[in-house]
Scaffold this motif. Structure first.
Motif, mmCIF file in Angstrom:
data_model
loop_
_atom_site.group_PDB
_atom_site.id
_atom_site.type_symbol
_atom_site.label_atom_id
_atom_site.label_comp_id
_atom_site.label_asym_id
_atom_site.label_seq_id
_atom_site.Cartn_x
_atom_site.Cartn_y
_atom_site.Cartn_z
ATOM 1 N N ARG A 221 0.821 -1.210 0.000
ATOM 2 C CA ARG A 221 0.000 0.000 0.000
ATOM 3 C C ARG A 221 0.859 1.266 0.000
ATOM 4 O O ARG A 221 0.457 2.300 -0.547
ATOM 5 C CB ARG A 221 -0.929 -0.004 1.219
ATOM 6 C CG ARG A 221 -1.723 -1.275 1.393
ATOM 7 C CD ARG A 221 -2.590 -1.573 0.200
ATOM 8 N NE ARG A 221 -3.760 -0.718 0.157
ATOM 9 C CZ ARG A 221 -4.654 -0.707 -0.811
ATOM 10 N NH1 ARG A 221 -4.483 -1.487 -1.865
ATOM 11 N NH2 ARG A 221 -5.704 0.102 -0.775
ATOM 12 N N ILE A 222 2.027 1.168 0.612
ATOM 13 C CA ILE A 222 2.953 2.308 0.590
ATOM 14 C C ILE A 222 3.567 2.460 -0.798
ATOM 15 O O ILE A 222 3.631 3.571 -1.339
ATOM 16 C CB ILE A 222 4.061 2.118 1.647
ATOM 17 C CG1 ILE A 222 3.460 1.930 3.041
ATOM 18 C CG2 ILE A 222 5.012 3.308 1.642
ATOM 19 C CD1 ILE A 222 4.470 1.543 4.104
ATOM 20 N N VAL A 223 4.012 1.345 -1.376
ATOM 21 C CA VAL A 223 4.632 1.393 -2.700
ATOM 22 C C VAL A 223 3.639 1.908 -3.743
ATOM 23 O O VAL A 223 4.009 2.653 -4.657
ATOM 24 C CB VAL A 223 5.149 -0.007 -3.092
ATOM 25 C CG1 VAL A 223 5.704 -0.004 -4.518
ATOM 26 C CG2 VAL A 223 6.232 -0.467 -2.119
ATOM 27 N N LEU A 224 2.370 1.547 -3.594
ATOM 28 C CA LEU A 224 1.340 1.995 -4.526
ATOM 29 C C LEU A 224 0.885 3.434 -4.272
ATOM 30 O O LEU A 224 0.064 3.963 -5.021
ATOM 31 C CB LEU A 224 0.130 1.061 -4.449
ATOM 32 C CG LEU A 224 0.332 -0.346 -5.022
ATOM 33 C CD1 LEU A 224 -0.792 -1.265 -4.579
ATOM 34 C CD2 LEU A 224 0.411 -0.292 -6.546
ATOM 35 N N GLN A 225 1.366 4.019 -3.195
ATOM 36 C CA GLN A 225 1.068 5.419 -2.821
ATOM 37 C C GLN A 225 -0.417 5.651 -2.522
ATOM 38 O O GLN A 225 -0.926 6.771 -2.661
ATOM 39 C CB GLN A 225 1.520 6.381 -3.917
ATOM 40 C CG GLN A 225 2.957 6.186 -4.362
ATOM 41 C CD GLN A 225 3.059 6.043 -5.860
ATOM 42 O OE1 GLN A 225 2.580 6.890 -6.603
ATOM 43 N NE2 GLN A 225 3.676 4.974 -6.330
ATOM 44 N N VAL A 226 -1.125 4.596 -2.105
ATOM 45 C CA VAL A 226 -2.518 4.769 -1.685
ATOM 46 C C VAL A 226 -2.612 4.947 -0.174
ATOM 47 O O VAL A 226 -3.688 5.224 0.354
ATOM 48 C CB VAL A 226 -3.402 3.588 -2.143
ATOM 49 C CG1 VAL A 226 -3.550 3.594 -3.648
ATOM 50 C CG2 VAL A 226 -2.851 2.261 -1.664
#
Length: 260
Positions: A221-226
């Protein structure tokens, strides 16, 4: 702060893998500690338990303190909030579409639809195997995910990071992460159920897989910036409290009514 943030964004996937390895090692240490406690209890003629009261209190207090610290930091312009924003911006600039598509696929294992479908399947299996006690506790644990996390989101009302890659589109508030909360409760309770029902030789693998799934879903979720970094950590912390309470309640019920 820019240099550390840029380094983290540049090496995000390597860090993801390293954190996964560390999480699995921590899970293995916890499994070995629990195994020794179980062997000691059996040697002394006591009923072994998956989690002791002291462990429940310790984990709950630690997780609540972490959540409180993260919540307090939300209102500060410096420190964690700046780190969250800078990391999200750097990831948005550096992540390639091909990488994001793979990460998005992993993230879907924590989606509400995926978790709800798996929840019903596990509940059906438990009922077919005539495990009413486990089925009841499983249903209670899963039923608490959405209202608890949604209530916390509504309380803090933190907007999500900006992103435009299109692989994941999320609405609603950001803090704490629902995927992190749901993953630690779902996969944690699933591991507990499997530990109760499977042969002891499979227990180490069960723990490792559960820890791995919780780690990769939350960090995705962090890598996807959501979600911001602090959203995911808060999701883990709040989810851990609910998971520990559910397992502790199930174990207390099992000791009082072992025939169920």
């Amino acid at each position: 702060m820019n240099d550390p943030v840029e380094w983290i964004a540049t090496h995000a996937l390597a860090l993801w893998a390293a954190l996964l390895l560390l999480a699995c090692l921590a899970g293995d240490i916890a499994w070995q500690w629990n195994r020794r406690q179980r062997e000691t209890a059996l040697r002394l003629g006591h009923e072994p338990t998956m989690i002791r009261a002291r462990t429940v209190v310790t984990l709950s207090i630690a997780a609540l303190l972490l959540f409180a610290a993260l919540a307090l930091a939300l209102g500060m312009e410096a420190g964690l909030s700046r780190f969250d924003t800078a990391l999200a911006e750097d990831l948005r600039a550096r992540m390639q579409p091909s990488t994001l598509s793979v990460v998005a696929f992993v993230s879907h294992f924590g989606d509400l639809g995926s978790v709800a479908t798996a929840t019903v399947l596990v509940l059906a299996v438990l009922l077919l195997r005539r495990q009413p006690q486990l089925a009841t506790c499983w249903a209670i644990a899963m039923a608490g995910i959405v209202p608890l996390n949604s209530g916390l989101k509504a309380l803090f009302q933190r907007p999500r990071p900006l992103h435009s890659h299109g692989f994941i589109v999320e609405h609603g508030w950001s803090f704490p992460s629902g995927h992190a909360f749901g993953a630690i409760v779902f996969y944690g309770m699933l591991a507990y159920v499997l530990l109760r029902l499977s042969a002891h030789r499979w227990h180490r693998l069960v723990v490792a897989l559960a820890v791995a799934m919780v780690t990769v879903i939350g960090l995705s979720r962090i890598v996807l910036q959501v979600h911001y970094f602090s959203d995911v950590m808060a999701g883990y912390a709040s989810g851990l409290v609910w998971l520990v309470l559910c397992i502790a309640g199930t174990e207390a019920w099992r000791r009082r009514h072992p025939a169920l």
